[in-house]
Write an enzyme that holds these catalytic residues in place. Structure first.
Site, PDB file in Angstrom:
ATOM      1  N   PHE A 130       0.873  -1.177   0.000  1.00 14.73           N
ATOM      2  CA  PHE A 130       0.000   0.000   0.000  1.00 14.73           C
ATOM      3  C   PHE A 130       0.907   1.221   0.000  1.00 14.73           C
ATOM      4  CE2 PHE A 130      -2.267   3.458   2.125  1.00 14.73           C
ATOM      5  CZ  PHE A 130      -3.398   3.520   1.335  1.00 14.73           C
ATOM      6  N   ASP A 216       9.243   2.693   0.981  1.00 11.99           N
ATOM      7  CA  ASP A 216       8.084   3.367   1.546  1.00 11.99           C
ATOM      8  C   ASP A 216       8.088   3.075   3.043  1.00 11.99           C
ATOM      9  OD1 ASP A 216       5.600   4.112   2.530  1.00 11.99           O
ATOM     10  OD2 ASP A 216       4.480   3.383   0.801  1.00 11.99           O
ATOM     11  N   LYS A 245       3.406  10.235   8.322  1.00 15.80           N
ATOM     12  CA  LYS A 245       2.742   9.780   9.546  1.00 15.80           C
ATOM     13  C   LYS A 245       3.397  10.338  10.811  1.00 15.80           C
ATOM     14  CE  LYS A 245       0.381   5.726   7.635  1.00 15.80           C
ATOM     15  NZ  LYS A 245      -1.007   6.169   7.820  1.00 15.80           N
TER      16      LYS A 245
END
Length: 397
Positions: A130, A216, A245
């Site tokens: 993702f 990522d 994040k």
């Protein structure tokens, strides 16, 4: 109030959140929850951390936003910290993880253009990955549930099976390959950690064929695994990395990090952002980064992660009809279930514990703040145990 005027793209839990403090959340009806979601690995220091609150207050009274046509001292300060504590030489600031991934993809392709190899456009990702919700990011991951209905696949994006070493070698050897993009520890994909020797092998292959590695680390970076960056466990580094994040501790911020060589094609005018790197985000990001990047926080992650894994393995032995596997790295904890993961999450909410589903592998994730205390970890295990007991009782009824 109602949700009738909100676009219906979320399957929201029946919980209205009012406020938070540390690892605690309170709903509008006053119910207290132990938050093991942390905004999906975002609130790395919990809710309303005093250092971050002070950073917001101080900067909000000075300057919120100014165009990137001017120098922004906060960008330079945070970029200095990121580069001093990573493989990177340069940074581009974004508003989110998906924008950081988008920048990473463009950086990889531009690198090869600058090298006189514009035919190198192919980017290989992995099943279960993702990378965000922009068009480039969903094509990089190619999860059908995110790509269907948005037209034909974008040219130049391909997927590899996790662990298919022959296919990985063949893909990297192709003369049109630009980059490999991978999460060192998958989040949505069921908390699968790529073995450290595989990461090192990937680095060697990419070096051999002139292919770039994009990591990522939007979810698994920023101390989540017990080191500042998840790839540090393997003793190697990527060429480009997307982070976000916990970098803002809950404030919208992301960053694309790269070596000077990897970013050689990112010259004036090829990329930009209106809000990326704004002074308010930079102030909060600098406060979050310098607070997380300390021995106290990273040592705590490793200690609490060790405790949680030990206890969850114990619960797996007691509840083999509920827990199939315990996986992940650090405080990116995955528990693969036998009963439906979303039903288990609902049961956990009944015990005032918040968990997040782990994608297509029927996992639930525990993603607590990095400063979770041992007492709070013990409480989390008690509540998880209570959910296991409730699920077992329901199945027997």
């Amino acid at each position: 109030m109602s949700t009738e005027h909100l676009m219906g793209v979320y399957n929201r839990a029946p919980l209205e959140v009012d406020r938070g403090k540390g690892a605690r959340l309170w709903s509008t009806d006053g119910t207290e929850y132990l938050d093991c979601v942390a905004g999906i690995s975002t609130n790395g220091l919990g809710h309303a951390h005093p250092v971050l609150v002070e950073a917001v207050k101080t900067q909000a009274e000075k300057l919120w936003h100014v165009s990137n046509i001017f120098r922004i001292p906060g960008q330079e300060a945070l970029a200095d910290e990121l580069c001093a504590n990573s493989f990177a030489d340069v940074v581009f600031f974004t508003n989110s993880g998906t924008e950081a991934v988008e920048c990473a993809l463009k950086t990889a392709r531009k690198h090869h253009v600058a090298n006189g190899q514009p035919e190198r456009i192919d980017i290989y990702g992995f099943d279960g990955s993702f990378h965000g919700r922009t068009y480039g990011a969903i094509n990089a991951a190619a999860n059908p549930s995110y790509t269907e209905g948005f037209g034909p696949p974008m040219e130049g994006f391909h997927q590899l099976k996790w662990g298919d070493h022959d296919a990985i070698k063949a893909a990297i050897a192709q003369p049109t390959t630009a980059a490999i993009i991978v999460e060192p520890v998958q989040g949505e994909g069921g908390c699968r950690a790529m073995p450290e020797h595989c990461l090192r092998g990937l680095r060697e292959l990419c070096d051999q064929y002139g292919v770039l590695i994009i990591f990522d680390e939007v979810q698994c970076g920023m101390g989540r695994t017990g080191k500042l960056w998840a790839h540090e466990w393997a003793g190697m580094a990527p060429d480009i990395m997307a982070v976000a994040k916990a970098l803002g501790g809950g404030f919208p911020i992301g960053a694309c990090l790269a070596t000077t060589n990897a970013a050689k094609g990112m010259v004036v005018g090829v990329h930009g952002s209106t809000f990326g790197g704004n002074p308010l985000a930079m102030a909060v990001g600098l406060a979050a980064f310098t607070t997380i990047n300390t021995p106290a926080i990273l040592d705590n992650v490793n200690a609490i992660a060790g405790y949680l894994k030990q206890q969850l393995v114990g619960l797996q032995e007691r509840f083999p009809d509920v827990i199939a596997d315990v996986r992940g790295k650090g405080l990116l904890v995955g528990v693969k279930l036998i009963p439906n993961n979303r039903e288990f999450m609902a049961t956990a909410r009944d015990t005032q514990q918040l968990l997040i589903a782990g994608g297509g592998d029927n996992c639930v994730r525990m993603l607590p703040p990095l400063n979770l205390t041992l007492e709070e970890a013990q409480e989390a295990i008690r509540r998880f145990e209570g959910a296991c007991e409730a699920v077992r009782a329901k199945a027997a009824a």
